[in-house]
Design a protein around this motif. Structure first.
Motif, short mmCIF file in Angstrom:
data_model
loop_
_atom_site.label_atom_id
_atom_site.label_comp_id
_atom_site.label_asym_id
_atom_site.label_seq_id
_atom_site.Cartn_x
_atom_site.Cartn_y
_atom_site.Cartn_z
N GLU A 1 0.83 -1.21 0.00
CA GLU A 1 0.00 0.00 0.00
C GLU A 1 0.86 1.26 0.00
O GLU A 1 0.55 2.24 -0.69
N GLY B 1 2.52 1.49 -3.44
CA GLY B 1 1.49 1.83 -4.42
C GLY B 1 1.19 3.32 -4.41
O GLY B 1 1.05 3.95 -5.46
N GLU C 1 -13.46 3.24 -10.78
CA GLU C 1 -13.72 3.37 -9.35
C GLU C 1 -15.07 4.06 -9.11
O GLU C 1 -15.85 3.65 -8.25
N THR D 1 -13.21 0.34 -3.89
CA THR D 1 -12.66 -0.94 -4.28
C THR D 1 -11.46 -1.27 -3.39
O THR D 1 -10.86 -0.37 -2.80
N PRO D 2 -11.08 -2.53 -3.27
CA PRO D 2 -9.92 -2.88 -2.43
C PRO D 2 -8.65 -2.16 -2.84
O PRO D 2 -7.86 -1.74 -1.98
N TRP D 3 -8.42 -2.01 -4.16
CA TRP D 3 -7.20 -1.33 -4.60
C TRP D 3 -7.27 0.17 -4.33
O TRP D 3 -6.27 0.79 -3.95
N GLY E 1 -6.66 0.53 -0.63
CA GLY E 1 -5.24 0.34 -0.29
C GLY E 1 -4.41 1.57 -0.61
O GLY E 1 -3.55 1.98 0.18
N LEU E 2 -4.65 2.19 -1.77
CA LEU E 2 -3.92 3.40 -2.13
C LEU E 2 -4.24 4.54 -1.16
O LEU E 2 -3.35 5.30 -0.76
#
Length: 273
Positions: free
Chosen positions: A24, A27, A78, A97-99, A102-103
């Protein structure tokens, strides 16, 4: 990308629960670096396009546009996912969203005391990646003569996305300065109380703004592809333009009998003596 309520009780807040992973963190660093590199390219192109053509100018602009398109595809999906989640769960907190989550967690490390800040920085970064891609369309068409639809749509996109980007600057700065909730047009300047009404308004405000912006980008890229020969011709050295010189932006006519040389200055041709 709006998230559910946190300790601040506002839409778009991001709960920094648990340790942030190395993935994370990196990223977030890569995504911010992506935006910084794109805007560095924008500055270089803006200055270099004032002078004679260089072989790397066209390629740099193409890469800039490509990165902007890729970034906006990810950004817009997104918002599509958020709108879809709202349709299925209209009274639930906003979702990421999970990504995206995480960001936001990675970016939120800049100030863990402000749970919403990571999400706002993520949104700000994504919108400026998009804006840089639109500026790339304007820059790559700068040397072409005549009326280009791609240039017209690119400029339209820069204005529209520029205003949208300014909205995200205001949202991010307000949270960074300690506001209890993000302040901007998409939150009605903080006048809407946290809850389903605020979630609904902000999710759909940003979805519609990105839908319009993405449509403008798609039309601009479509016309850019159709006009690619005219655009590419503006970067060909030795081309006698209508006063713009070989690969220079058009600026006015030269004297009769003059030709343009590599340095960009008109000289008299032998037949003109």
């Amino acid at each position: 990308m709006d998230h559910g309520p946190s300790v601040h009780g506002g839409v778009g807040s991001h709960e920094m629960g648990g340790a942030v992973s190395l993935v994370e963190t990196w990223g977030a660093v890569v995504f911010i670096g992506w935006a910084v590199v794109m805007w560095a390219a924008v500055v270089v192109l803006a200055f270099a396009n004032r002078g004679p053509v260089r072989p790397w100018l066209f390629r740099t602009a193409v890469v800039l546009i490509g990165l902007g398109v890729i970034g906006q595809v990810g950004h817009f999906q997104e918002h599509v996912a958020q709108a879809g989640y709202w349709v299925a769960n209209p009274y639930a907190p906003a979702w990421m969203t999970p990504w995206g989550d995480g960001l936001a967690r990675g970016m939120g490390q800049v100030d863990p005391a402000k749970p919403a800040l990571g999400m706002e920085i993520l949104h700000l970064t994504g919108n400026f990646v998009f804006l840089a891609g639109l500026v790339g369309i304007v820059q790559i068409t700068r040397r072409a003569t005549g009326h280009l639809k791609s240039r017209k749509w690119g400029r339209m996109g820069v204005w529209m996305q520029g205003l949208h980007g300014l909205e995200h600057v205001v949202l991010t700065v307000s949270v960074a300065l300690g506001a209890s909730r993000a302040v901007g047009l998409s939150t009605w300047f903080g006048a809407i109380d946290p809850g389903p009404a605020l979630v609904t308004y902000r999710v759909w405000w940003h979805f519609v703004a990105n839908l319009i912006g993405t449509a403008i980008l798609a039309v601009a890229v479509y016309h850019l592809w159709r006009e690619r020969r005219a655009v590419r011709a503006g970067y060909e050295e030795g081309r006698e333009g209508d006063g713009g010189g070989p690969g220079r932006p058009a600026r006015g006519g030269a004297a009769p009998g003059a030709v343009w040389v590599r340095g960009g200055a008109p000289v008299s041709s032998p037949s003109g003596r």
